[in-house]
Design an enzyme around this catalytic site. Structure first.
Site, mmCIF file in Angstrom:
data_model
loop_
_atom_site.group_PDB
_atom_site.id
_atom_site.type_symbol
_atom_site.label_atom_id
_atom_site.label_comp_id
_atom_site.label_asym_id
_atom_site.label_seq_id
_atom_site.Cartn_x
_atom_site.Cartn_y
_atom_site.Cartn_z
ATOM 1 N N LYS A 1 7.501 -3.743 13.425
ATOM 2 C CA LYS A 1 8.077 -3.060 12.261
ATOM 3 C C LYS A 1 8.940 -1.881 12.694
ATOM 4 O O LYS A 1 10.047 -1.670 12.190
ATOM 5 C CB LYS A 1 6.955 -2.559 11.343
ATOM 6 C CG LYS A 1 6.166 -3.636 10.637
ATOM 7 C CD LYS A 1 5.075 -2.998 9.785
ATOM 8 C CE LYS A 1 4.200 -4.013 9.098
ATOM 9 N NZ LYS A 1 3.107 -3.370 8.317
ATOM 10 N N GLY B 1 -4.893 -5.387 5.610
ATOM 11 C CA GLY B 1 -4.042 -6.313 4.868
ATOM 12 C C GLY B 1 -4.542 -7.740 4.873
ATOM 13 O O GLY B 1 -4.533 -8.423 3.845
ATOM 14 N N ARG B 2 -4.999 -8.215 6.020
ATOM 15 C CA ARG B 2 -5.439 -9.610 6.108
ATOM 16 C C ARG B 2 -6.791 -9.837 5.458
ATOM 17 O O ARG B 2 -7.259 -10.978 5.367
ATOM 18 C CB ARG B 2 -5.448 -10.061 7.565
ATOM 19 C CG ARG B 2 -6.286 -9.197 8.489
ATOM 20 C CD ARG B 2 -5.934 -9.489 9.943
ATOM 21 N NE ARG B 2 -6.587 -8.613 10.894
ATOM 22 C CZ ARG B 2 -6.156 -7.388 11.228
ATOM 23 N NH1 ARG B 2 -5.080 -6.878 10.632
ATOM 24 N NH2 ARG B 2 -6.772 -6.678 12.136
ATOM 25 N N GLU C 1 10.271 -5.398 3.749
ATOM 26 C CA GLU C 1 10.600 -6.663 3.090
ATOM 27 C C GLU C 1 10.216 -6.633 1.610
ATOM 28 O O GLU C 1 10.974 -7.086 0.735
ATOM 29 C CB GLU C 1 9.884 -7.830 3.780
ATOM 30 C CG GLU C 1 10.224 -8.005 5.242
ATOM 31 C CD GLU C 1 9.269 -7.256 6.167
ATOM 32 O OE1 GLU C 1 9.162 -7.643 7.344
ATOM 33 O OE2 GLU C 1 8.626 -6.278 5.716
ATOM 34 N N LYS D 1 0.829 -1.205 0.000
ATOM 35 C CA LYS D 1 0.000 0.000 0.000
ATOM 36 C C LYS D 1 0.864 1.255 0.000
ATOM 37 O O LYS D 1 0.619 2.203 -0.742
ATOM 38 C CB LYS D 1 -0.929 0.004 1.214
ATOM 39 C CG LYS D 1 -1.885 1.183 1.243
ATOM 40 C CD LYS D 1 -2.749 1.202 2.506
ATOM 41 C CE LYS D 1 -3.718 0.056 2.533
ATOM 42 N NZ LYS D 1 -4.644 0.131 3.695
ATOM 43 N N HIS E 1 -0.624 -38.834 12.485
ATOM 44 C CA HIS E 1 0.556 -39.589 12.866
ATOM 45 C C HIS E 1 1.519 -38.750 13.690
ATOM 46 O O HIS E 1 2.683 -39.124 13.863
ATOM 47 C CB HIS E 1 1.246 -40.144 11.615
ATOM 48 C CG HIS E 1 0.386 -41.100 10.855
ATOM 49 N ND1 HIS E 1 0.365 -42.452 11.112
ATOM 50 C CD2 HIS E 1 -0.542 -40.900 9.881
ATOM 51 C CE1 HIS E 1 -0.504 -43.048 10.314
ATOM 52 N NE2 HIS E 1 -1.070 -42.122 9.554
ATOM 53 N N GLU F 1 -4.171 -12.013 14.236
ATOM 54 C CA GLU F 1 -3.884 -10.593 14.060
ATOM 55 C C GLU F 1 -5.117 -9.748 14.370
ATOM 56 O O GLU F 1 -4.998 -8.602 14.809
ATOM 57 C CB GLU F 1 -3.398 -10.314 12.636
ATOM 58 C CG GLU F 1 -2.794 -8.925 12.448
ATOM 59 C CD GLU F 1 -2.072 -8.765 11.123
ATOM 60 O OE1 GLU F 1 -0.881 -9.145 11.048
ATOM 61 O OE2 GLU F 1 -2.690 -8.280 10.165
#
Length: 547
Positions: free
Chosen positions: A512, A267-268, A212, A206, A384, A353
């Site tokens: 951040k 964002g999510r 990153e 955005k 398992h 979040e």
């Protein structure tokens, strides 16, 4: 005590929980032959069997009363109406507008946002068509067959996991590679596998400044230029999903190839925006639109279905029941479908979040648990390993099982085995195995009385472990859209009950901020170290190793 925990609805549920803890689901099923049918609801191609839960009609009624007292319906309507419900950031929350096919306006600050949303969808459709038809080419005229999608968080998880889930619908002319980790190994491995003349880089940020994402994009740009491309060729190979048009054009991107983002989409929840462009490139626009359509239909169901039939309401209140009245600290998701294996990680971000908060809207620190730890893995692999803890461990872990009734290229033997494991696990969690049943099984083994008693004790499983089972005919784009929206609304309902803001993420923001401060000390090696002694020591060792 807070107002929530003092409320009559909460106190009633606490009393009911103590009563239910003395009962066993085995007996509940034996007493009511219609239990499975009574506690099964379906909507939008998804059937939810929640009969294997520690519930009675009285409990479900009490949970519905809690949602009424917490004004969940009113809060839901405020979200869909575009009211500012993200109070800490003074924003509306309108990811639902991005899949609004009702034809009705959605107002934010007195303006209808739907014309912008629809224009963005048309832009995505046009762009995907041009890439898939090879009308858009690279600077040497070659088709753009390799898509490198760079993002982080929701800008990465959503597109990547949903693309994986819809592998049977992939468009054969392109291959999409997803990059998020700032670890240089990831981006270097991806770039080494593609031809720069055939590569399109989709950068999703955005601000166009996410640490990153920007670094990975700069690395991709350096790779492109080193491979033979020139600065003026960037526009043919790099596009962005961003609000920062100035930064994107200065990077070299064409303004026509910058797709918008809005402050009212977190964002999510951004999969439904142009962040989903890599998904559309992967499966084609028609399938991508079906994904949106499925989510829209779940939105409609959430808004209109009565509480006792409302899948998000049911799922959310069951979660509150276990977290707040049974001490459950986690919730496990178990998709019995290989392509849906990434879904637990998607819901992990969505849920943790959103509701990983300790302060309610009135600035009161909660005296009750909020968001659980979300985790999981594909079936049957988990059987398992960690299923052992769910069956015989000392903590209660509610589980969601998911199974498509039909799969692509179906091998009936494989699929029957998969289904048998899915259904068998839910049955075993519910009924367990008593000491007497274990003793009877061991009676013919020639064991001494002490050996038999010891082994039967170890093999005994208490059962009474709750689970939900989701069935759908097949996991097509529309059904997947509904499934994602179902979990979005579940998270919303739980946040509304707990009174937390499900749409900010200050913990993420702090990480951040401090990361940027530390980075400055790592890059500027002469800078004074003024953090705590542990952090200073770690930075000093990194400096020494890289001097």
């Amino acid at each position: 005590m807070t107002a929530l925990t003092q409320s009559p609805a909460w106190q009633n549920l606490a009393a009911l929980a103590e009563k239910i803890k003395t009962q066993h689901m085995r007996d509940m099923f034996a007493a009511d032959p219609q239990r499975a049918n009574k506690y099964t609801q379906a909507a939008c191609g998804i059937e939810l069997d929640f009969s294997k839960n520690l519930i009675t009609d009285e409990v479900m009624s009490a949970l519905q009363s809690l949602t009424t007292d917490c004004q969940v319906a009113e809060k839901r309507d405020a979200m869909f109406a575009g009211e500012i419900i993200n109070q800490t950031e003074q924003r509306a929350v309108l990811h639902t507008a991005l899949r609004n096919f009702s034809g009705k306006p959605v107002m934010v600050d007195g303006e209808d946002v739907m014309p912008e949303v629809l224009a963005c969808q048309r832009k995505i459709e046009d762009f995907v068509a041009k890439v898939h038809s090879a009308e858009l080419t690279g600077y040497t005229g070659k088709p753009l067959k390799e898509i490198v999608a760079i993002g982080i968080g929701g800008s990465f998880l959503g597109p990547k996991i949903m693309s994986e889930a819809l592998k049977p619908y992939w468009f054969k002319g392109v291959k999409v590679h997803y990059v998020a980790n700032v670890d240089g190994c990831h981006i270097q491995d991806v770039l080494a596998s593609v031809d720069h003349e055939e590569t399109l880089v989709v950068m999703s940020s955005k601000s166009f400044g996410t640490q990153e994402t920007l670094q990975n994009t700069l690395t991709a740009k350096a790779w492109f230029l080193k491979a033979g491309g020139k600065q003026e060729d960037i526009a043919k190979h790099f596009i962005a999903v961003s609000s920062n048009i100035k930064a994107a054009t200065e990077f070299g991107m064409a303004e026509d190839n910058i797709f918008p983002m809005w402050d009212w989409v977190g964002g999510r929840y951004s999969l439904w925006s142009a962040i989903g462009l890599p998904v559309a490139l992967t499966i084609g626009y028609d399938n991508y639109r079906a994904l949106l359509q499925g989510a829209f239909e779940m939105d409609e169901h959430f808004q209109t279905a009565p509480a006792e039939q409302n899948l998000p309401m049911i799922l959310a209140t069951l979660g509150v029941w276990y977290i707040n009245f049974f001490g459950a600290q986690s919730h496990v998701l178990l998709p019995y479908y290989h392509y849906l294996r990434g879904f637990p990680a998607y819901v992990q971000q969505l849920d943790m979040e959103s509701n990983g908060k300790r302060v309610s809207g009135d600035k009161t620190v909660t005296d009750y648990e909020t968001g659980p730890v979300i985790w999981g893995s594909e079936g049957t692999n988990g059987q398992h390993s960690f299923h052992q803890l769910i069956h015989q461990g000392t903590v209660l872990i509610p589980a969601d099982f998911m199974l498509p009734l039909n799969v692509p290229n179906q091998d009936d033997t494989h699929h029957a085995m998969l289904a048998s494991n899915c259904f068998g696990q839910t049955q075993a969690l519910m009924q367990g195995k008593t000491f007497d049943e274990c003793s009877a099984d061991l009676a013919s083994k020639g064991l001494s009385d002490d050996e038999l008693e010891s082994l039967a004790t170890h093999k005994t499983m208490p059962g009474n472990k709750p689970s939900n089972t989701f069935l759908f005919d097949k996991l097509d784009p529309k059904t997947l859209g509904s499934l994602i929206a179902l979990y979005e609304h579940k998270v919303f309902v739980q946040g509304a009950i707990w009174g937390v803001n499900s749409f900010d993420q200050w913990g993420v923001e702090l990480g951040k901020e401090l990361g940027n401060q530390v980075l400055d000390k790592l890059v500027n090696t002469d800078a004074e170290l003024n953090f705590d002694t542990s952090t200073n020591q770690l930075i000093a060792k990194f400096r020494q190793a890289n001097s």
